[in-house]
Each structure stands twice: as C-alpha cells, then as structure tokens.
Design a protein around this motif. Structure first.
Motif, PDB file in Angstrom:
ATOM      1  N   HIS A  27     -53.620 -69.626 -20.211  1.00  0.00           N
ATOM      2  CA  HIS A  27     -53.460 -70.516 -18.725  1.00  0.00           C
ATOM      3  C   HIS A  27     -52.274 -69.032 -18.129  1.00  0.00           C
ATOM      4  O   HIS A  27     -53.166 -68.833 -16.836  1.00  0.00           O
ATOM      5  N   TRP A  28     -51.629 -68.799 -18.383  1.00  0.00           N
ATOM      6  CA  TRP A  28     -50.516 -67.802 -17.420  1.00  0.00           C
ATOM      7  C   TRP A  28     -51.934 -66.916 -17.183  1.00  0.00           C
ATOM      8  O   TRP A  28     -51.676 -66.465 -15.853  1.00  0.00           O
ATOM      9  N   TYR A  29     -52.479 -66.364 -17.602  1.00  0.00           N
ATOM     10  CA  TYR A  29     -53.548 -64.600 -17.375  1.00  0.00           C
ATOM     11  C   TYR A  29     -54.562 -65.900 -16.599  1.00  0.00           C
ATOM     12  O   TYR A  29     -54.957 -64.448 -15.512  1.00  0.00           O
ATOM     13  N   LYS A  30     -55.118 -66.293 -16.572  1.00  0.00           N
ATOM     14  CA  LYS A  30     -55.929 -67.085 -15.074  1.00  0.00           C
ATOM     15  C   LYS A  30     -55.621 -67.220 -13.435  1.00  0.00           C
ATOM     16  O   LYS A  30     -55.347 -67.361 -13.160  1.00  0.00           O
ATOM     17  N   LEU A  31     -54.022 -67.349 -13.959  1.00  0.00           N
ATOM     18  CA  LEU A  31     -53.228 -66.997 -12.388  1.00  0.00           C
ATOM     19  C   LEU A  31     -53.717 -68.177 -11.777  1.00  0.00           C
ATOM     20  O   LEU A  31     -54.007 -67.452  -9.982  1.00  0.00           O
ATOM     21  N   THR A  32     -53.644 -69.395 -11.717  1.00  0.00           N
ATOM     22  CA  THR A  32     -54.423 -70.366 -10.485  1.00  0.00           C
ATOM     23  C   THR A  32     -52.685 -71.246 -10.968  1.00  0.00           C
ATOM     24  O   THR A  32     -52.266 -71.181 -11.461  1.00  0.00           O
ATOM     25  N   PRO A  33     -52.477 -71.906  -9.547  1.00  0.00           N
ATOM     26  CA  PRO A  33     -51.337 -72.916  -9.663  1.00  0.00           C
ATOM     27  C   PRO A  33     -51.312 -74.086 -10.809  1.00  0.00           C
ATOM     28  O   PRO A  33     -50.337 -74.536 -11.719  1.00  0.00           O
ATOM     29  N   PHE A  36     -50.867 -72.193 -14.098  1.00  0.00           N
ATOM     30  CA  PHE A  36     -49.427 -71.990 -13.633  1.00  0.00           C
ATOM     31  C   PHE A  36     -48.397 -73.019 -14.359  1.00  0.00           C
ATOM     32  O   PHE A  36     -47.725 -73.136 -15.444  1.00  0.00           O
ATOM     33  N   ASP A  37     -49.261 -73.954 -13.893  1.00  0.00           N
ATOM     34  CA  ASP A  37     -48.243 -75.561 -14.344  1.00  0.00           C
ATOM     35  C   ASP A  37     -48.594 -76.007 -16.330  1.00  0.00           C
ATOM     36  O   ASP A  37     -47.705 -76.598 -16.189  1.00  0.00           O
ATOM     37  N   ALA A  38     -49.953 -75.084 -16.676  1.00  0.00           N
ATOM     38  CA  ALA A  38     -50.600 -75.982 -18.008  1.00  0.00           C
ATOM     39  C   ALA A  38     -49.378 -74.848 -18.349  1.00  0.00           C
ATOM     40  O   ALA A  38     -48.352 -75.113 -19.868  1.00  0.00           O
ATOM     41  N   ALA A  39     -49.301 -73.877 -18.323  1.00  0.00           N
ATOM     42  CA  ALA A  39     -48.500 -73.018 -18.981  1.00  0.00           C
ATOM     43  C   ALA A  39     -46.925 -72.677 -18.862  1.00  0.00           C
ATOM     44  O   ALA A  39     -46.418 -73.127 -20.331  1.00  0.00           O
ATOM     45  N   GLU A  40     -46.595 -73.682 -18.098  1.00  0.00           N
ATOM     46  CA  GLU A  40     -44.997 -73.970 -18.154  1.00  0.00           C
ATOM     47  C   GLU A  40     -44.822 -74.939 -19.141  1.00  0.00           C
ATOM     48  O   GLU A  40     -43.918 -74.791 -19.736  1.00  0.00           O
ATOM     49  N   GLN A  41     -46.151 -75.810 -19.452  1.00  0.00           N
ATOM     50  CA  GLN A  41     -45.186 -77.237 -20.536  1.00  0.00           C
ATOM     51  C   GLN A  41     -45.972 -76.420 -21.181  1.00  0.00           C
ATOM     52  O   GLN A  41     -45.307 -76.577 -21.959  1.00  0.00           O
ATOM     53  N   TYR A  42     -46.540 -75.747 -21.886  1.00  0.00           N
ATOM     54  CA  TYR A  42     -46.994 -75.112 -23.197  1.00  0.00           C
ATOM     55  C   TYR A  42     -45.561 -74.749 -24.062  1.00  0.00           C
ATOM     56  O   TYR A  42     -44.925 -74.387 -24.807  1.00  0.00           O
TER      57      TYR A  42
END
Length: 170
Positions: A27-33, A36-42
């Motif tokens: 998710h982080w690699y996609k660099l969209t808000p 980023f939210d999904a990545a943070e949860q993971y």
C-alpha cells in the motif's frame, strides 16, 4: 562475512507480522492518502503481533514521512512522531536495508543533510545491491549534487531491478 553474521543474528519473525508488513509496503508504494491509511493499519497490526519487528517500525516511519513528503501534513508536525519509529528500527536491526533507505530519505528530504543522506543510501546499497528503491532515490540525490552521470547509472540499475515500478517512470 557480513552476510553470514546477519543471518546468524536473524531473529524469528511472527509470520502474521511479516504478512502485515508485506501488505503495508504494497500500500505504501502507491503513495496515495487512502493507501497510506491502509499501510499504517497494517504496520500497526504488525507491531501489535511483534513490537520488536524493525520492518514494522520502518513502515510506520515511511507512512508518516510519506504524508509529509506529499504535503498532506507539515514535516515539522509529523517528524516528532515519525523519527522515533525509524530510530527504534535502526536500534532493533541496523542491517535492515529498508531502515537505511528510510534514514537516507529523512536525511536528504527532511533534514536537508545531503552528505548524511548519501552515506545512508550507500549503506543501503551495500547491504542489498538489488534494492531498487535505494538506487532510484539515490539517483535523485545525485542529480541535486550535480552528478548526473552517476545518477543515470543508479536510475538505470533501479529500472533493471524493478522495470514495472510506477515510481521509477517519468
């Protein structure tokens, strides 16, 4: 060798924490808000499963710093929260290539310490010559430093390693 030492010191990783980090990075690699939210949860989930997982700490830093990089939050506002994650990751595993990449990015684009950034990029590349993110971002720094020939070499190597990475295009 350093590689043998790294493997000897390698610790067991909770498989669920590892999987959460993989999902977080994707998710982080996609660099969209929203990503980023999904990545943070993971990454938070990974830290709940394994509080001493350096990659999860690095991921948290990358998400928080990434928001600043995209202008979603002021860097001065987010760095007091973000930097401790990166320092913890380095403390837990100073051979983690992603942590050295994150340190290089922080030094280069947040602290404007280009010399320190270059040293961290070179350490990341030394740890894993096939990690394309370090090479493509180092290429960017080399352009700032007025070293375009070196920048091209790094960018071309990043593209060879990961030819379909949308971050490397353009």
């Amino acid at each position: 060798t350093e590689e043998e030492t790294r493997f000897a010191k390698a610790r067991q990783v909770n498989p669920e924490a590892y999987e959460a980090c993989l999902k977080g990075m994707s998710h982080w690699y996609k660099l969209t808000p929203p990503d980023f939210d999904a990545a943070e949860q993971y990454f938070k989930s990974a830290l709940e499963k394994d509080p001493n997982y350096a990659l999860a700490h690095t991921g948290m830093f990358l998400v928080l710093a990434g928001r600043a990089q995209l202008g979603l939050v002021p860097p001065g506002e987010v760095m007091p929260e973000a930097k401790p994650f990166l320092l913890k990751a380095m403390e837990l595993d100073n051979t983690l290539v992603e942590a050295h990449f994150a340190m290089a990015a922080m030094k280069t684009w947040i602290e404007w310490d280009w010399e320190g950034g270059e040293a961290s990029f070179l350490r990341a590349i030394e740890l894993n010559p096939n990690y394309p993110m370090a090479r493509v971002y180092y290429s960017n720094l080399l352009c700032y430093l007025g070293r375009p020939e070196e920048a091209i070499v790094q960018a071309e190597r990043a593209l060879e390693l990961d030819p379909f990475n949308s971050l490397f295009m353009g």
